[in-house]
Design an enzyme around this catalytic site. Structure first.
Site, short mmCIF file in Angstrom:
data_model
loop_
_atom_site.label_atom_id
_atom_site.label_comp_id
_atom_site.label_asym_id
_atom_site.label_seq_id
_atom_site.Cartn_x
_atom_site.Cartn_y
_atom_site.Cartn_z
CD GLU A 109 -2.79 1.33 2.31
OE1 GLU A 109 -2.81 0.04 3.14
OE2 GLU A 109 -3.56 2.01 2.69
CB SER A 111 4.29 4.93 2.57
OG SER A 111 4.78 5.30 3.78
NE ARG A 182 1.14 7.81 9.31
CZ ARG A 182 1.47 6.44 9.01
NH1 ARG A 182 1.12 6.15 7.60
NH2 ARG A 182 2.41 5.86 9.51
CG HIS A 204 -11.48 -17.61 3.16
ND1 HIS A 204 -12.58 -18.56 3.88
CD2 HIS A 204 -10.95 -16.79 3.90
CE1 HIS A 204 -12.43 -17.98 5.23
NE2 HIS A 204 -11.75 -17.09 5.14
NE ARG A 209 -14.06 -9.01 4.26
CZ ARG A 209 -14.08 -8.45 5.32
NH1 ARG A 209 -15.26 -7.73 5.80
NH2 ARG A 209 -13.17 -8.54 6.15
C1 LIG Z 1 -19.17 -9.35 8.03
C2 LIG Z 1 -18.14 -9.31 8.88
C3 LIG Z 1 -17.98 -8.55 9.70
C4 LIG Z 1 -16.62 -8.50 10.46
N1 LIG Z 1 -16.49 -7.76 11.81
C5 LIG Z 1 -15.35 -7.90 12.32
C6 LIG Z 1 -15.26 -7.20 13.83
O1 LIG Z 1 -16.27 -6.67 14.05
N2 LIG Z 1 -14.01 -7.09 14.17
C7 LIG Z 1 -12.96 -7.76 13.48
O2 LIG Z 1 -11.89 -7.57 14.24
N3 LIG Z 1 -13.11 -8.17 12.54
C8 LIG Z 1 -14.26 -8.61 11.88
N4 LIG Z 1 -14.35 -9.22 10.75
C9 LIG Z 1 -12.91 -9.58 10.13
C10 LIG Z 1 -12.95 -11.11 10.35
O3 LIG Z 1 -12.82 -11.43 11.46
C11 LIG Z 1 -11.83 -11.75 9.47
O4 LIG Z 1 -10.52 -11.27 10.09
C12 LIG Z 1 -11.58 -11.48 8.10
O5 LIG Z 1 -13.00 -11.83 7.47
C13 LIG Z 1 -10.99 -12.41 7.41
O6 LIG Z 1 -11.16 -13.65 7.35
P1 LIG Z 1 -10.22 -15.02 7.74
O7 LIG Z 1 -9.55 -14.75 8.99
O8 LIG Z 1 -11.24 -16.33 7.68
O9 LIG Z 1 -9.31 -14.94 6.58
P2 LIG Z 1 -7.75 -15.02 6.36
O10 LIG Z 1 -6.95 -14.28 7.26
O11 LIG Z 1 -7.48 -15.13 5.02
O12 LIG Z 1 -7.67 -16.66 7.03
C14 LIG Z 1 -8.03 -17.62 6.06
C15 LIG Z 1 -8.27 -18.85 7.03
O13 LIG Z 1 -7.03 -19.35 7.48
C16 LIG Z 1 -7.13 -19.88 8.80
N5 LIG Z 1 -6.43 -19.07 9.79
C17 LIG Z 1 -5.88 -17.83 9.46
N6 LIG Z 1 -5.24 -17.48 10.45
C18 LIG Z 1 -5.33 -18.24 11.52
C19 LIG Z 1 -5.00 -18.13 12.92
N7 LIG Z 1 -4.32 -17.38 13.43
N8 LIG Z 1 -5.23 -19.36 13.66
C20 LIG Z 1 -5.86 -20.30 13.00
N9 LIG Z 1 -6.55 -20.43 11.71
C21 LIG Z 1 -6.14 -19.43 11.29
C22 LIG Z 1 -8.72 -19.87 9.28
O14 LIG Z 1 -9.18 -21.16 8.89
C23 LIG Z 1 -9.05 -18.70 8.30
O15 LIG Z 1 -10.76 -18.83 7.97
C24 LIG Z 1 -15.26 -9.04 9.81
C25 LIG Z 1 -15.51 -9.92 8.98
C26 LIG Z 1 -16.73 -9.91 8.14
C27 LIG Z 1 -16.98 -10.82 6.61
#
Ligand SMILES: Cc1cc2nc3c(=O)[nH]c(=O)nc-3n(C[C@H](O)[C@H](O)[C@H](O)COP(=O)(O)OP(=O)(O)OC[C@H]3O[C@@H](n4cnc5c(N)ncnc54)[C@H](O)[C@@H]3O)c2cc1C
Length: 255
Positions: A109, A111, A182, A204, A209
């Site tokens: 991104e 900076s 900023r 995913h 999304r």
């Molecule tokens: C409708 C909606 C509302 C949301 N609201 C909030 C909110 O209020 N606050 C907030 O902070 N976030 C929020 N999020 C973000 C959400 O919690 C996820 O961080 C985001 O959607 C990315 O998803 P993910 O972690 O599955 O994806 P990625 O980070 O791409 O991970 C993909 C997959 O890898 C695995 N994985 C990744 N990291 C780990 C780990 N550390 N340990 C174990 N397994 C792992 C899991 O299976 C995960 O599904 C929201 C998301 C959505 C879609």
């Protein structure tokens, strides 16, 4: 802070009249440009990866059927031998949501430490659902349209954006480092990133999304990131039609 530091602070330097917001050239937009910069791979490549064949090799399979089988059995790694790179220009709140997707994604991104951001700010579009109804449920947020409220919001945002832009310019003109100045900027200001992923991580992202009631686990993303996701999904469907069809058939759950 040392005593010497204290002595550098001179209240007379801080004068509201220095902040001139009378002629501020801010640009307002509802646009969310997402450009597919590079895309590589195709449905056949996913089949070849699953069969451990080199690119271009004859795999002799029914592609649609084979990919459906991979998707249903959640045999996910063959989908990773593919590549998309996007150039995204969007307000910071959209990029921040996007960058929560950590696995299989890479981001670069611009900076705001090293360069001044442009005075380009996001506005909600007319027609965008905006009003929280009385029975609003934050876990399943369904907003109502109210264009008068959009117009009112645009007024408030434009006054706010002008004020913060004037403050940013003021700080820079006083020699404050960009990395500090900023801090006054809002999440509605535009930023740009290049991001890349593979088809598995893209699926995913799309599952979370986009909002589809037909999905096994319907998600409720914010309107703006969903607009970006829809653009990406159209490009993905065109390039990987069988994978997209299998994704739909499996309830939009990534393998
Ligand atoms: C409708 C909606 C509302 C949301 N609201 C909030 C909110 O209020 N606050 C907030 O902070 N976030 C929020 N999020 C973000 C959400 O919690 C996820 O961080 C985001 O959607 C990315 O998803 P993910 O972690 O599955 O994806 P990625 O980070 O791409 O991970 C993909 C997959 O890898 C695995 N994985 C990744 N990291 C780990 C780990 N550390 N340990 C174990 N397994 C792992 C899991 O299976 C995960 O599904 C929201 C998301 C959505 C879609």
């Amino acid at each position: 802070m040392t005593d010497d530091d204290d002595s550098d602070i001179d209240d007379s330097d801080i004068d509201d009249s220095d902040i001139d917001d009378s002629d501020i050239d801010c640009e307002y937009t509802t646009c969310l440009p997402v450009q597919v910069d590079v895309a590589s791979g195709c449905d056949d490549d996913i089949v070849r990866a699953a069969l451990v064949l080199p690119s271009g090799a004859d795999h002799g399979k029914d592609v649609g059927r084979f990919i459906r089988m991979l998707m249903r059995s959640r045999h996910g790694t063959p989908f990773e031998h593919t590549f998309f790179r996007f150039v995204v220009k969007a307000p910071i709140f959209v990029l921040r949501e996007w960058q929560r997707h950590r696995i299989g994604w890479s981001y670069s991104e611009i900076s705001a430490r090293y360069r001044q951001l442009e005075p380009e700010f996001w506005m909600p579009s007319l027609g965008r659902p905006i009003h929280e109804p009385e029975e609003f449920n934050p876990m399943r947020p369904e907003l109502e349209r109210d264009d008068a409220l959009v117009e009112e919001t645009i007024q408030v945002l434009s006054a706010t954006y002008q004020a913060v832009w004037a403050a940013y310019q003021h700080l820079l003109s006083r020699g404050v480092a960009r990395e500090v100045a900023r801090a006054v900027l809002p999440v509605g200001i535009y930023s740009q990133m290049v991001c890349s992923c593979n088809v598995r991580s893209l699926l995913h992202f799309l599952s979370l999304r986009t909002h589809k009631l037909s999905a096994r686990y319907p998600s409720y993303p914010q309107y703006e990131i969903e607009q970006c996701a829809k653009l990406i999904e159209a490009a993905f469907r065109e390039r990987f039609p069988h994978t997209h069809a299998a994704f739909e058939e499996c309830g939009r759950v990534a393998p």
